[in-house]
Design a protein around this motif. Structure first.
Motif, PDB file in Angstrom:
ATOM      1  N   ASN A 172       0.828  -1.203   0.000  1.00 59.42           N
ATOM      2  CA  ASN A 172       0.000   0.000   0.000  1.00 59.42           C
ATOM      3  C   ASN A 172       0.864   1.256   0.000  1.00 59.42           C
ATOM      4  OD1 ASN A 172      -1.498   2.028   2.281  1.00 59.42           O
ATOM      5  ND2 ASN A 172      -2.681   1.468   0.485  1.00 59.42           N
ATOM      6  N   GLU A 173       1.932   1.249   0.789  1.00 59.93           N
ATOM      7  CA  GLU A 173       2.846   2.393   0.837  1.00 59.93           C
ATOM      8  C   GLU A 173       3.560   2.590  -0.497  1.00 59.93           C
ATOM      9  OE1 GLU A 173       5.413   1.539   4.076  1.00 59.93           O
ATOM     10  OE2 GLU A 173       3.954   2.098   5.622  1.00 59.93           O
ATOM     11  N   SER A 174       3.802   1.488  -1.219  1.00 64.17           N
ATOM     12  CA  SER A 174       4.449   1.569  -2.526  1.00 64.17           C
ATOM     13  C   SER A 174       3.473   1.978  -3.618  1.00 64.17           C
ATOM     14  CB  SER A 174       5.077   0.216  -2.893  1.00 64.17           C
ATOM     15  OG  SER A 174       6.069  -0.145  -1.962  1.00 64.17           O
ATOM     16  N   GLY A 175       2.180   1.974  -3.300  1.00 69.17           N
ATOM     17  CA  GLY A 175       1.174   2.379  -4.270  1.00 69.17           C
ATOM     18  C   GLY A 175       0.633   1.247  -5.113  1.00 69.17           C
ATOM     19  N   ILE A 176       1.031   0.005  -4.827  1.00 68.07           N
ATOM     20  CA  ILE A 176       0.572  -1.121  -5.633  1.00 68.07           C
ATOM     21  C   ILE A 176      -0.841  -1.547  -5.233  1.00 68.07           C
ATOM     22  CG2 ILE A 176       1.142  -3.454  -6.430  1.00 68.07           C
ATOM     23  CD1 ILE A 176       3.199  -1.262  -7.085  1.00 68.07           C
ATOM     24  N   LEU A 177      -1.162  -1.419  -3.954  1.00 66.33           N
ATOM     25  CA  LEU A 177      -2.478  -1.801  -3.451  1.00 66.33           C
ATOM     26  C   LEU A 177      -3.183  -0.604  -2.821  1.00 66.33           C
ATOM     27  CD1 LEU A 177      -1.713  -5.180  -1.594  1.00 66.33           C
ATOM     28  CD2 LEU A 177      -2.326  -4.850  -3.997  1.00 66.33           C
ATOM     29  N   TYR A 178      -4.502  -0.668  -2.790  1.00 64.33           N
ATOM     30  CA  TYR A 178      -5.287   0.268  -1.991  1.00 64.33           C
ATOM     31  C   TYR A 178      -6.410  -0.527  -1.331  1.00 64.33           C
ATOM     32  CZ  TYR A 178      -8.905   0.341  -5.654  1.00 64.33           C
ATOM     33  OH  TYR A 178      -9.883  -0.005  -6.540  1.00 64.33           O
ATOM     34  N   TYR A 179      -7.111   0.099  -0.398  1.00 63.66           N
ATOM     35  CA  TYR A 179      -8.149  -0.640   0.320  1.00 63.66           C
ATOM     36  C   TYR A 179      -9.402   0.201   0.515  1.00 63.66           C
ATOM     37  CZ  TYR A 179      -6.263   1.981   4.328  1.00 63.66           C
ATOM     38  OH  TYR A 179      -5.825   2.981   5.167  1.00 63.66           O
ATOM     39  N   ASP A 180     -10.510  -0.507   0.676  1.00 62.80           N
ATOM     40  CA  ASP A 180     -11.761   0.088   1.140  1.00 62.80           C
ATOM     41  C   ASP A 180     -11.884  -0.241   2.621  1.00 62.80           C
ATOM     42  OD1 ASP A 180     -12.563   1.182  -1.211  1.00 62.80           O
ATOM     43  OD2 ASP A 180     -13.946  -0.417  -1.757  1.00 62.80           O
ATOM     44  N   LEU A 181     -12.203   0.757   3.409  1.00 57.65           N
ATOM     45  CA  LEU A 181     -12.394   0.549   4.847  1.00 57.65           C
ATOM     46  C   LEU A 181     -13.886   0.535   5.154  1.00 57.65           C
ATOM     47  CD1 LEU A 181     -11.431   0.334   7.770  1.00 57.65           C
ATOM     48  CD2 LEU A 181     -11.209   2.826   7.803  1.00 57.65           C
ATOM     49  N   ALA A 182     -14.340  -0.565   5.720  1.00 52.99           N
ATOM     50  CA  ALA A 182     -15.747  -0.694   6.100  1.00 52.99           C
ATOM     51  C   ALA A 182     -15.836  -1.040   7.581  1.00 52.99           C
ATOM     52  CB  ALA A 182     -16.418  -1.776   5.255  1.00 52.99           C
ATOM     53  N   ARG A 183     -17.015  -0.861   8.154  1.00 52.61           N
ATOM     54  CA  ARG A 183     -17.243  -1.226   9.555  1.00 52.61           C
ATOM     55  C   ARG A 183     -18.460  -2.142   9.657  1.00 52.61           C
ATOM     56  NH1 ARG A 183     -14.307   1.510  13.381  1.00 52.61           N
ATOM     57  NH2 ARG A 183     -13.170   3.349  12.633  1.00 52.61           N
ATOM     58  N   GLU A 184     -18.323  -3.159  10.495  1.00 53.97           N
ATOM     59  CA  GLU A 184     -19.450  -4.058  10.715  1.00 53.97           C
ATOM     60  C   GLU A 184     -20.581  -3.311  11.414  1.00 53.97           C
ATOM     61  OE1 GLU A 184     -18.115  -7.449  12.839  1.00 53.97           O
ATOM     62  OE2 GLU A 184     -17.173  -8.384  11.094  1.00 53.97           O
ATOM     63  N   LYS A 185     -21.797  -3.618  11.002  1.00 50.47           N
ATOM     64  CA  LYS A 185     -22.967  -2.909  11.513  1.00 50.47           C
ATOM     65  C   LYS A 185     -23.132  -3.075  13.018  1.00 50.47           C
ATOM     66  CE  LYS A 185     -27.976  -2.656  10.881  1.00 50.47           C
ATOM     67  NZ  LYS A 185     -29.140  -3.176  10.118  1.00 50.47           N
ATOM     68  N   ASP A 186     -22.938  -4.288  13.515  1.00 51.16           N
ATOM     69  CA  ASP A 186     -23.226  -4.568  14.923  1.00 51.16           C
ATOM     70  C   ASP A 186     -22.057  -4.242  15.850  1.00 51.16           C
ATOM     71  OD1 ASP A 186     -25.771  -5.485  14.227  1.00 51.16           O
ATOM     72  OD2 ASP A 186     -24.999  -7.506  13.826  1.00 51.16           O
ATOM     73  N   THR A 187     -20.849  -4.624  15.444  1.00 54.06           N
ATOM     74  CA  THR A 187     -19.699  -4.498  16.346  1.00 54.06           C
ATOM     75  C   THR A 187     -18.856  -3.253  16.102  1.00 54.06           C
ATOM     76  OG1 THR A 187     -18.235  -5.749  14.880  1.00 54.06           O
ATOM     77  CG2 THR A 187     -19.564  -7.010  16.457  1.00 54.06           C
ATOM     78  N   GLY A 188     -18.970  -2.663  14.907  1.00 51.25           N
ATOM     79  CA  GLY A 188     -18.125  -1.522  14.578  1.00 51.25           C
ATOM     80  C   GLY A 188     -16.710  -1.928  14.217  1.00 51.25           C
ATOM     81  N   HIS A 189     -16.488  -3.236  14.110  1.00 50.63           N
ATOM     82  CA  HIS A 189     -15.161  -3.760  13.771  1.00 50.63           C
ATOM     83  C   HIS A 189     -14.761  -3.305  12.372  1.00 50.63           C
ATOM     84  CE1 HIS A 189     -11.769  -6.474  13.576  1.00 50.63           C
ATOM     85  NE2 HIS A 189     -12.251  -7.019  12.470  1.00 50.63           N
TER      86      HIS A 189
END
Length: 208
Positions: free
Chosen positions: A59-76
């Motif tokens: 990710n730091e090298s720019g090869i990957l990126y991510y979507d950040l999601a949260r679980e509805k019940d736990t907020g994980h």
């Protein structure tokens, strides 16, 4: 339609940055984009800490990126990972330009120096000035040093430089097409995080 670099090029790049374990991880991402670090750990049989370390390095090298999601019940927090074609091309271009600079410097050095060698495998060839300092005897095996013809080395360097230039030209065209066809980014809406699943797409820039 956007042009893309082939999978093997991406895998070679990933292996260079993060080794064989990184290649294992990205092979699964190529087949199934958007899987989580936990899923990747199960699929690759790698420790979750090692998987996360590699993912963040890429990710730091720019090869990957991510979507950040949260679980509805736990907020994980849930990280879903993807390959960034555009950033991968940029990373390759940057490093290929560095390689080209080094090759051109080496070519200039070879053209402007005479070299002497003892003929023994494992012993290095010496430029004239250094050979003279050693009285034209190999500093390793003490055999006499003889003038060698480096035309073959020069031709090999010239061929490699031309090859790198061709690849650079092709990748530069791909990047220009992607930049031309890339849709304009919409301004993100400012909403407070709720109990529902929220996503924030994150992409890093290529480090030079």
């Amino acid at each position: 339609m956007l042009l893309h670099i082939d999978e093997e090029t991406i895998l070679d790049l990933v292996t260079l940055i993060s080794g064989e374990n990184g290649e294992k991880i990205v092979r699964f991402l190529l087949k199934k984009p958007g899987i989580t670090d936990e899923e990747l750990s199960q699929l690759t049989h790698l420790d979750i800490k090692e998987v996360r370390k590699i993912l963040h390095k890429l990710n730091e090298s720019g090869i990957l990126y991510y979507d950040l999601a949260r679980e509805k019940d736990t907020g994980h927090r849930i990280f879903k990972w993807y390959i960034s074609q555009e950033q991968a091309i940029g990373f390759i271009l940057t490093n290929m330009r560095k390689i080209l600079d080094r090759l051109e410097e080496r070519l200039e050095y070879e053209k402007n120096h005479q070299f002497y060698w003892c003929g023994t495998q494992g012993c290095r060839k010496l430029p004239f000035e250094e050979a003279m300092d050693h009285l034209f005897k190999c500093p390793t095996c003490r055999k006499p040093l003889q003038l060698i013809d480096n035309e073959q080395t020069i031709r090999a360097l010239e061929e490699k430089i031309n090859e790198v230039k061709r690849h650079l030209e092709q990748l530069s065209k791909v990047k220009k097409i992607e930049e031309t066809e890339k849709p304009e980014a919409k301004a993100p809406s400012k909403q407070k995080e709720s109990s529902k699943t929220t996503k924030t797409k994150t992409a890093t820039t290529v480090k030079k």
